[in-house]
Enzyme design. Structure first.
Site, mmCIF file in Angstrom:
data_model
loop_
_atom_site.group_PDB
_atom_site.id
_atom_site.type_symbol
_atom_site.label_atom_id
_atom_site.label_comp_id
_atom_site.label_asym_id
_atom_site.label_seq_id
_atom_site.Cartn_x
_atom_site.Cartn_y
_atom_site.Cartn_z
ATOM 1 N N LYS A 265 0.816 -1.208 0.000
ATOM 2 C CA LYS A 265 0.000 0.000 0.000
ATOM 3 C C LYS A 265 0.853 1.262 0.000
ATOM 4 C CE LYS A 265 -4.121 -1.991 2.142
ATOM 5 N NZ LYS A 265 -5.062 -1.950 3.296
ATOM 6 N N LYS B 142 -9.731 -13.073 -8.467
ATOM 7 C CA LYS B 142 -10.869 -13.157 -7.570
ATOM 8 C C LYS B 142 -11.874 -12.047 -7.879
ATOM 9 C CE LYS B 142 -10.423 -13.780 -3.181
ATOM 10 N NZ LYS B 142 -9.970 -13.647 -1.765
ATOM 11 N N LYS C 26 -14.812 -6.059 -5.256
ATOM 12 C CA LYS C 26 -15.691 -4.883 -5.259
ATOM 13 C C LYS C 26 -15.036 -3.691 -5.942
ATOM 14 C CE LYS C 26 -15.774 -4.817 -0.730
ATOM 15 N NZ LYS C 26 -16.101 -4.465 0.673
#
Length: 339
Positions: A121, A202, A205
């Site tokens: 990140k 996968k 969202k």
């Protein structure tokens, strides 16, 4: 003589938390939330909405509040029962950040800097706040505050659970036995649901291709459109296998929705084309998700009911948190709080 760690009376304690970051999708539902619901009769379940974790990256305050209510409504619609479990918001319970500070004083800085998620990140952000670095310690506090014995985790959180285990052991070694050492909970029932447009990844969202992800709040017509446009493979044979990842994914979805084995579905659609098969998959997904969507639509309009659920959940979680904090404060040498 040292004290033993506080053991949950009777049933094992399970804790799992999620950030309020938007809508749950079909993969979340079939692969995780359904399994959480199955645990409610045999475990003491804590389901946390971790809004304090959410602010480790820039957020819009109004959206965070709306997403918190939405996350709760989705959980309840998916079968997490406030009468059998403790559904709570992290910031409503005193103790998460307090225990995180105490655990942080046991955690070497280098151990946090080596965390895979932090490194990934931080590479994607122009500036990194200390909250992102401290995130795993707060997650450890979330777990240990309730003396959770079992923690359902995905692959991306296994390293964080290892840190929680390490900090529990360090605290126990330095101050005497206090915390249970949490174990990962790996359900034998569940499905790994892949993207409808890229079956090598996968379902997510955050996928920019909206056709790739079925959300639990999608309308039936949207579900059907997404399933009918799903990537399949060369040939027209409905069977699973490494050479047919698109069809394999649809078979897995239909199997999870209907409870029927993949082999039985392969037999049913032998000699039939992808069109018939996709229509059947869409029917199965709609039958599974539409009651969830309807219940969600009812709940999200009832803010007083959602607030009542959060109040009751916070009160139950707080009672456990205060017991843990009282013991921890005494162990580390803090003077008892005036009452």
């Amino acid at each position: 003589m040292s004290e033993s760690p506080e053991k949950p009376a009777g049933r094992p304690v399970v804790l799992t938390c999620a950030q309020p970051t938007g809508r749950l999708h079909l993969g979340n539902y079939l692969g995780a939330v359904l399994n959480w619901g199955r645990m409610q009769d045999d475990h003491d379940c804590y389901f946390g909405i971790v809004d304090q974790h959410a602010i480790t990256v820039p957020t819009v305050p109004a959206e965070l509040r709306d997403n918190t209510y939405s996350c709760l409504a989705q959980y309840v619609a998916c079968g997490l029962d406030p009468a059998r479990s403790r559904l709570f918001v992290q910031s409503h319970v005193l103790g998460h950040t307090e225990l995180a500070w105490i655990l942080g004083c046991l955690c070497p800085l280098g151990q946090l800097e080596r965390m895979t998620q932090f490194k990934d990140k931080s590479r994607k952000q122009q500036s990194v706040d200390s909250g992102l670095l401290f995130y795993p310690v707060l997650m450890a506090a979330d777990i240990l505050l309730y003396n959770a014995a079992l923690v359902p985790v995905g692959d991306d959180q296994k390293q964080h659970l290892e840190l929680a285990r390490d900090l529990a052991q360090k605290f126990n070694h330095r101050y005497s036995e206090t915390f249970c050492i949490p174990e990962p909970f790996l359900s034998k029932v569940g499905s790994r649901i892949m993207s409808l447009q890229d079956p090598g990844a996968k379902m997510s969202k955050s996928d920019p291709n909206h056709a790739a992800t079925v959300f639990i709040t999608d309308r039936p017509e949207d579900v059907r459109r997404k399933i009918m446009s799903a990537v399949t493979d060369s040939g027209a044979e409905v069977r699973s296998g490494p050479d047919k990842p698109g069809v394999t994914n649809l078979l897995s979805i239909m199997s999870a929705c209907t409870g029927r084995p993949v082999a039985a579905l392969e037999s049913e659609f032998a000699g039939r084309g992808y069109g018939d098969f996709k229509k059947a998959v869409a029917d199965a997904v709609i039958a599974t998700l539409d009651p969830v969507r309807v219940r969600y639509d009812e709940l999200i309009k009832d803010k007083p009911e959602l607030s009542r659920i959060l109040k009751a959940g916070a009160e139950q979680a707080q009672a456990t948190a205060f017991r843990t904090l009282s013991k921890v404060h005494r162990k580390v040498g803090f003077v008892e709080r005036p009452r």
